[in-house]
Design a protein around this motif. Structure first.
Motif, PDB file in Angstrom:
ATOM      1  N   GLY A 290       0.699  -1.293  -0.121  1.00 16.36           N
ATOM      2  CA  GLY A 290      -0.159   0.090   0.229  1.00 16.36           C
ATOM      3  C   GLY A 290       0.802   1.384  -0.070  1.00 16.36           C
ATOM      4  O   GLY A 290       2.074   1.100  -0.091  1.00 16.36           O
ATOM      5  N   LEU A 291       0.128   2.323   0.211  1.00 19.88           N
ATOM      6  CA  LEU A 291       0.786   3.794   0.371  1.00 19.88           C
ATOM      7  C   LEU A 291       1.237   4.127   1.871  1.00 19.88           C
ATOM      8  O   LEU A 291       0.156   3.744   2.664  1.00 19.88           O
ATOM      9  CB  LEU A 291      -0.101   4.765  -0.322  1.00 19.88           C
ATOM     10  N   VAL A 292       2.183   4.384   1.871  1.00 16.27           N
ATOM     11  CA  VAL A 292       2.732   4.648   3.382  1.00 16.27           C
ATOM     12  C   VAL A 292       3.643   5.786   3.595  1.00 16.27           C
ATOM     13  O   VAL A 292       4.391   5.822   2.382  1.00 16.27           O
ATOM     14  CB  VAL A 292       3.439   3.412   4.256  1.00 16.27           C
TER      15      VAL A 292
ATOM     16  N   LEU B 239       4.946  -1.321   7.564  1.00 12.74           N
ATOM     17  CA  LEU B 239       3.838  -2.242   6.833  1.00 12.74           C
ATOM     18  C   LEU B 239       4.239  -3.349   6.977  1.00 12.74           C
ATOM     19  O   LEU B 239       5.516  -3.854   7.283  1.00 12.74           O
ATOM     20  CB  LEU B 239       3.792  -2.107   5.270  1.00 12.74           C
ATOM     21  N   THR B 240       3.264  -4.482   6.965  1.00 11.91           N
ATOM     22  CA  THR B 240       3.492  -5.986   7.246  1.00 11.91           C
ATOM     23  C   THR B 240       3.024  -6.572   5.835  1.00 11.91           C
ATOM     24  O   THR B 240       1.654  -6.531   5.629  1.00 11.91           O
ATOM     25  CB  THR B 240       2.967  -6.583   8.404  1.00 11.91           C
ATOM     26  N   LEU B 241       3.805  -7.283   5.248  1.00  9.52           N
ATOM     27  CA  LEU B 241       3.556  -8.027   4.053  1.00  9.52           C
ATOM     28  C   LEU B 241       3.209  -9.417   4.390  1.00  9.52           C
ATOM     29  O   LEU B 241       3.856 -10.019   5.450  1.00  9.52           O
ATOM     30  CB  LEU B 241       4.444  -7.910   2.888  1.00  9.52           C
ATOM     31  N   SER B 242       2.347 -10.052   3.767  1.00 14.63           N
ATOM     32  CA  SER B 242       2.164 -11.442   3.832  1.00 14.63           C
ATOM     33  C   SER B 242       2.233 -12.387   2.498  1.00 14.63           C
ATOM     34  O   SER B 242       2.052 -11.479   1.306  1.00 14.63           O
ATOM     35  CB  SER B 242       0.807 -11.869   4.413  1.00 14.63           C
TER      36      SER B 242
ATOM     37  N   LEU C 273       6.770 -10.180   6.018  1.00 14.68           N
ATOM     38  CA  LEU C 273       7.835  -9.283   6.097  1.00 14.68           C
ATOM     39  C   LEU C 273       7.337  -8.158   6.887  1.00 14.68           C
ATOM     40  O   LEU C 273       6.473  -7.207   6.161  1.00 14.68           O
ATOM     41  CB  LEU C 273       8.440  -9.019   4.571  1.00 14.68           C
ATOM     42  N   GLN C 274       7.755  -7.693   7.779  1.00 12.44           N
ATOM     43  CA  GLN C 274       7.547  -6.817   8.616  1.00 12.44           C
ATOM     44  C   GLN C 274       8.426  -5.610   8.323  1.00 12.44           C
ATOM     45  O   GLN C 274       9.749  -5.730   8.328  1.00 12.44           O
ATOM     46  CB  GLN C 274       7.672  -7.090  10.348  1.00 12.44           C
ATOM     47  N   MET C 275       7.985  -4.578   7.843  1.00 10.72           N
ATOM     48  CA  MET C 275       8.845  -3.243   7.276  1.00 10.72           C
ATOM     49  C   MET C 275       8.631  -2.081   8.178  1.00 10.72           C
ATOM     50  O   MET C 275       7.542  -1.571   8.027  1.00 10.72           O
ATOM     51  CB  MET C 275       8.660  -2.800   5.801  1.00 10.72           C
ATOM     52  N   ASN C 276       9.790  -1.680   8.915  1.00 11.84           N
ATOM     53  CA  ASN C 276       9.644  -0.354   9.715  1.00 11.84           C
ATOM     54  C   ASN C 276      10.520   0.631   9.322  1.00 11.84           C
ATOM     55  O   ASN C 276      11.165   0.524   8.454  1.00 11.84           O
ATOM     56  CB  ASN C 276      10.098  -0.737  11.368  1.00 11.84           C
ATOM     57  N   THR C 277       9.958   1.961   9.683  1.00  8.11           N
ATOM     58  CA  THR C 277      10.958   3.130   9.159  1.00  8.11           C
ATOM     59  C   THR C 277      11.160   3.145   7.986  1.00  8.11           C
ATOM     60  O   THR C 277      12.213   3.268   7.131  1.00  8.11           O
ATOM     61  CB  THR C 277      12.208   2.879  10.211  1.00  8.11           C
ATOM     62  N   LEU C 278      10.055   3.210   7.079  1.00 14.83           N
ATOM     63  CA  LEU C 278      10.125   2.807   5.610  1.00 14.83           C
ATOM     64  C   LEU C 278      10.834   4.345   5.186  1.00 14.83           C
ATOM     65  O   LEU C 278      10.517   5.370   5.435  1.00 14.83           O
ATOM     66  CB  LEU C 278       8.600   2.648   4.881  1.00 14.83           C
ATOM     67  N   LYS C 279      11.560   3.871   3.998  1.00  9.91           N
ATOM     68  CA  LYS C 279      12.043   5.310   3.097  1.00  9.91           C
ATOM     69  C   LYS C 279      11.529   5.178   1.751  1.00  9.91           C
ATOM     70  O   LYS C 279      10.974   3.997   1.386  1.00  9.91           O
ATOM     71  CB  LYS C 279      13.527   5.068   3.270  1.00  9.91           C
TER      72      LYS C 279
END
Length: 123
Positions: A10-12, A18-21, A81-87
């Motif tokens: 998605g858009l963040v 975001l967490t991808l499955s 996939l847990q994604m934090n502090t996205l750039k």
């Protein structure tokens, strides 16, 4: 027939999470190492992360180390996939994959991947 179905993109905003499955079908999920790879606009396929069959061993590309976490639930045949502090530079289509061969973090072979899920990091 192998089927990998990603979701959760998605858009963040920058700095967000975001967490991808990835739901896996058609093979014995618990017997395979699994991978996340991505393709940014105008670029080639890039390895992001790997996880062993039991989930106790993980590897990450330097660009995501410390911010992304790969995990799996073998009872549910699902990869995460847990994604934090996205750039902004994390903007890409993210794919889960199996049968990946890496050499110096470069993808040399990839047997199967899903249709991908779009991650867009933008304010």
């Amino acid at each position: 027939q192998v089927q990998l179905v990603e979701s959760g993109g998605g858009l963040v905003q920058p700095g967000g999470s975001l967490t991808l499955s990835c739901a896996a079908y058609g093979f014995t999920f618990s017997s395979y190492w699994m991978y996340w790879v991505r393709q940014a606009p105008g670029k080639g396929l890039e390895w992001v992360s790997s996880i062993n069959t039991g989930g106790g061993t993980t590897y990450y590309a330097d660009s995501v180390k410390g911010r992304f976490t790969i995990s799996r639930d073998n009872a549910k045949n699902t990869l995460y996939l847990q994604m934090n502090t996205l750039k902004a530079e994390n903007t890409a289509v993210y794919y889960c994959a199996k049968g990946v061969t890496l050499f110096q973090s470069q993808i040399r072979r990839l047997d199967d991947r899903g249709q991908g899920t779009q991650v867009t990091v933008s304010s």
